[in-house]
Structure formats: C-alpha cells, structure tokens
Design an enzyme around this catalytic site. Structure first.
Site, mmCIF file in Angstrom:
data_model
loop_
_atom_site.group_PDB
_atom_site.id
_atom_site.type_symbol
_atom_site.label_atom_id
_atom_site.label_comp_id
_atom_site.label_asym_id
_atom_site.label_seq_id
_atom_site.Cartn_x
_atom_site.Cartn_y
_atom_site.Cartn_z
ATOM 1 N N CYS A 136 0.833 -1.202 0.000
ATOM 2 C CA CYS A 136 0.000 0.000 0.000
ATOM 3 C C CYS A 136 0.867 1.250 0.000
ATOM 4 O O CYS A 136 1.378 1.668 1.048
ATOM 5 C CB CYS A 136 -0.915 -0.021 1.219
ATOM 6 N N CYS A 139 -0.320 4.123 2.160
ATOM 7 C CA CYS A 139 -0.129 3.949 3.611
ATOM 8 C C CYS A 139 1.327 4.202 3.991
ATOM 9 O O CYS A 139 1.611 4.805 5.014
ATOM 10 C CB CYS A 139 -0.439 2.524 4.064
ATOM 11 N N ASP A 140 2.234 3.676 3.191
ATOM 12 C CA ASP A 140 3.634 3.621 3.619
ATOM 13 C C ASP A 140 4.581 4.517 2.817
ATOM 14 O O ASP A 140 5.761 4.625 3.167
ATOM 15 C CB ASP A 140 4.126 2.157 3.534
#
Ligand code: NDP
Length: 315
Positions: A136, A139-140
């Site tokens: 993701c 997200c990261d």
C-alpha cells in the site's frame, strides 16, 4: 432458550457492508454487522478518496469509513468485532460462526468481505514485512521520501502507486513482467511521462536483500530467454501492486466462485444462487472495484434482503 435469529447479518465493513447496513437499518431489518479482519476495509489504507461523488475536495479514506460506520450505527445497526470462520448455508436459518466459537443464526446474509492485496509468494516478502515491503503506497509511501523504491505490477494499481510514490521518492522503478503495461491509457501516459519513474519491462523480482531492512531487490530480465540476465538493484522500499484476492474461502463450499475466487452472482445483482444470501462489493466484482460501485451493490443487497424477508413473512 431458543436462539434469536438475526433478520439481516452483514459480513464486512467496507463501503458495501456499511451501505447495506444503512439501508437495512432504515428498513427496520435490525441489521448486525461483523467488521472482519480489517475494520473499514481497503479504503482505510487509502489517502484521500477523490472520486466518490459528493466530495468535491476529496475526503480522507479513514474518515470516510468512520462516517459510514457512524451513519449505519445512527439508524440502529449493531456493529460487532469478529471474523467469520465458518458458515452453514445448507439449512434455514443460516448459521455463521464467529471467531471459531460463537454461532449466529440469520434469515438473510450479505457477504461484503472484499478483497486483499496479493503478494508474489517470495520468502523475503515475509522476512522484510514492515521493514521495506508494502502492498500500500498511500499507507507507507511517506517513509520513502527522497528514497529509491520499486513497485511490482503493470496494471492500473501499479501505475497509480508508482505515480503516487514518484511524488515522494527520489526514484521509482516499475517492475513489469510483460513487455507492456496493461493499465488504462491515461495511467500509462502518466507513468511514461514521469521522469522519476523508470519502467523495467520483462523483469521479475526473485528476492530481496539487506541487513536490517530492504537494501535491494534481486531481478531477472527476460527470464528463460537466451539473453536472460540476473542482477541486483539497490532500493529502499519494495511495493506490491499485482492485484487482489477476494476473501471468499469460507463461503466456497456453498457458493459458486470464478477461478480467482470472486463470488458469482446473478448479472447486475448481488443475488447468489442461495435465496437470502447476497454478495456485495469487491467480493463479487472483478471489474470495477470502486467505492461507489461497492456502495451501490450494498444498497441493492439490502433492498433484496428486505423483499426476501417480506415475501417469507419474516419481518
Ligand atoms: P490487474 O489484475 O489489472 O493487474 C495486475 C498486474 O500485476 C498485471 O500487470 C499483472 O501482470 C501483474 N502481476 C500479477 N501477478 C504477478 C506476478 N506474480 N508477478 C509479476 N507481476 C504480476 O490488477 P490491478 O490491481 O492493477 O487492477 C484491478 C482492477 O481495478 C482493474 O480493472 C483496474 O483497471 C482497476 N483499477 C482502476 C483504477 C482507477 O481507475 N483509478 C485504480 C486501480 C485499479 P500481467 O499483465 O502480466 O498479467
């Protein structure tokens, strides 16, 4: 004491699950919703949701799902924590077991368990989980500002993730196993025009290396050809964007799925082959996989559940 039968049991808490809960609650079906492994579903790992109508400035994915949950609760949905571990759809009322220990009975069931990101299956993906491997980017990606990353995949997700990461990282390699991208033209163009993205066509990742986290990826170019080439590429982050697996394993002995695992429903309807059991959202949608289409199918499922209950004098 006789066990109470739930009129409408909803499994999953993405846009399909919560939309069906909102409709079912407003129709007095007293829905009970089990959130599953990832409360809020895939959108909780999205940054800003920009393509859901009604939000001209976009909305944070987590906020959007929190709002949906609150809306479902406001109309009386009972939202519970737990994961479905087995089902018995062989007799009425249907039986659903939560966390291997709690049996529920339900007249109608809406399955909206969504899909999960796929991994290549390399041992190193596990070894470096949380240490440079991610599925993701939104997200990261933040952790890779001014660093070098690789994204695996050649579809729309991969192109979207690569473009997103290019806004943060100093360099993005897109590792594509075929000699072309299968993504839509607009996404392809975006990737090919981005100077920070280098597309490595006909490449496969075979492993990762690094002392305390990912420091590089082992690659093979044109595997199996006479000019096959193995080499190592230094990177800081390794992102998977090779598609999703529908979370349907627990239902497979009762419901038909396609070869990937998507639950097969009637055309343009969440109806499965079992009366009173519906599949809504990504669990039965290999084509669109959008929040808005998932929400729409959740709405249809709740309306169908209400009709089923009425027809069977269960309301
Ligand atoms: P896709 O299935 O479209 O693409 C998966 C990609 O990963 C393909 O390039 C595939 O390669 C590659 N791949 C699969 N397995 C492996 C493997 N083991 N090793 C290396 N590469 C692999 O998945 P997406 O998630 O990209 O998209 C799914 C659907 O969602 C599509 O319909 C897409 O259009 C849609 N979508 C739309 C978006 C948008 O409109 N903004 C954004 C994201 C997705 P190969 O081509 O060789 O099979």
């Amino acid at each position: 004491m006789e066990q109470q039968v739930i009129k409408c049991l909803i499994i999953g808490s993405g846009p399909a699950g919560y939309t069906s809960a909102i409709y079912a609650a407003r129709a007095n079906l007293s829905p009970v919703l089990y959130e599953g492994v990832q409360p809020g579903g895939q959108l909780t790992t999205t940054g800003v949701l920009e393509n859901f109508p009604g939000f001209p400035d976009g909305i944070d994915g987590q906020q959007f799902m929190d709002d949906m949950r609150n809306q479902a609760s406001r109309f009386g949905t009972k939202v519970c924590n737990g994961v479905v571990t087995s089902v018995d759809f062989g007799k009425i009322p249907y039986r659903v077991t939560i966390d291997g220990e709690k049996d529920l009975l339900a007249h109608t069931v809406i399955i909206s368990t969504g899909a999960s990101a796929k991994y290549l299956g390399l041992e190193d993906e596990k070894k470096y989980a949380g240490m440079g491997v991610s599925a993701c980017a939104t997200c990261d990606g933040f952790f890779y500002r001014k660093k070098v990353v690789a994204v695996v995949g050649g579809g729309d997700t991969a192109c979207e993730e690569a473009s997103y990461l290019a806004g943060l990282a100093s360099k993005v390699y897109l590792v594509v196993r075929k000699p072309f991208l299968r993504a839509s033209q607009i996404m392809k163009d975006r990737v090919m025009k981005n100077e920070k993205i280098e597309v490595l066509f006909e490449h496969n990742a075979t492993g990762l290396y690094g002392e305390n986290g990912v420091e590089g990826v082992h690659l093979v170019k044109r595997k199996g050809e006479s000019d096959e080439l193995y080499y190592d590429l230094p990177i800081d982050g390794f992102f998977l964007a090779i598609g999703h697996t529908p979370n349907s394993d627990v239902f497979k002995s009762y419901l038909e799925t396609d070869e990937v695992g998507y639950i097969i429903t009637e055309p343009d309807s969440p109806k499965t082959k079992i009366p009173g059991i519906y599949a809504a959202g990504d669990i039965s949608d290999p084509h669109y996989r959008q929040a808005v289409t998932a929400a729409a199918s959740g709405c249809k499922a709740a309306i169908l559940a209400e009709r089923y209950l009425l027809e069977h004098s269960l309301l």
